[in-house]
Design an enzyme around this catalytic site. Sequence first.
Site, PDB file in Angstrom:
ATOM      1  N   ASP A 184      25.795 -41.140   1.228  1.00 16.44           N
ATOM      2  CA  ASP A 184      26.510 -42.415   1.528  1.00 16.44           C
ATOM      3  C   ASP A 184      27.706 -42.487   0.519  1.00 16.44           C
ATOM      4  OD1 ASP A 184      26.756 -44.815   2.899  1.00 16.44           O
ATOM      5  OD2 ASP A 184      25.101 -45.792   1.810  1.00 16.44           O
ATOM      6  N   VAL A 200      22.206 -57.258  -5.344  1.00 16.70           N
ATOM      7  CA  VAL A 200      22.433 -56.863  -6.596  1.00 16.70           C
ATOM      8  C   VAL A 200      22.739 -57.861  -7.679  1.00 16.70           C
ATOM      9  CG1 VAL A 200      23.508 -55.280  -8.207  1.00 16.70           C
ATOM     10  CG2 VAL A 200      22.935 -54.582  -5.879  1.00 16.70           C
TER      11      VAL A 200
END
Length: 313
Positions: free
Chosen positions: A203, A100
């Site tokens: 998650d 990212v």
Amino acid sequence: EGRALEALAGARASAALMMQADLHAARGDLARALGAVERVLAKQIDTPGAMERRERWASALGFRARPASRQDEATMVAAAPSGVPFTILREVARGGAGAVYEATDELLGRRVAFKVYHGETAARAAIEREIRLAARLAGAGVVHVLDAAPERGWVALEWAPLGSLKELLRAGRRDVLEPLESWVGPLAAALRRIHEAGFVHADVKPANVLFKAAGTPLLADFGIARPIGAEGGGGSAGYLSPERLAGANASPRDDVYGFGRVLEDALDALGLQHEVLGAVVGRCLAPAAERPEDGLALCALLTSVLGRPKSAP
């Protein structure tokens, strides 16, 4: 053994968790033993005996170590690939699925989180599934998808200027995180919306909780999210519920467990002794039958102990 586990209920120190793990193992509950020792490893990876126990119990449960994901497959230095309307500023995170970057949308003059997946071809189906689910769940507390090109392996997401909870805890940013009540309510409300839509995030961990502003958390990374009751593995060590470790299908209680672990991390990292939120952690990490069954029940629990949680803007 049962009385010892009762005495240790709610304890968060590594030594107490190791004792819990051994007691669960002695009673034949290897999934809960593994969950406890993974909490220890998440706190202090070099705790004597913890890694050996994890490997032994995981093997007994039928787990096999997966090869480590390569972390160098999507490296970029200064510029986005040709034809992409963003300018790369810096890398901010990297994981098994991709990297990212903080980037600028030159046309609209805004910052974005530019996520590039490792391997364009293999990632296409995962990207399409992730962005469709994020779009379906769009709203308060869920990071917005702004643009995507699944065929090229990238997606542009809403920028969270304050970074992830993991980074904020590491930096000790009390100015953003205290009081904890300012963001635990909105985070629980985001889980409630996800569960009401029929999905499990699967998650929930500090790295996937981003902060747009103080008191405004955003749940990110729906890469392994799945419908309630669906099969499927994945998840992050230390944040998986004992039921998931034992191979059960996806349940909202998995996310409630992850929420409890996130809150536990925050209390520990900031050195806070919060009697009420400590009790919430205990409820979230309790055996499945005693845990809030979903985000709605979690919000009800927070309301009962803290007053009505603030909703995410």
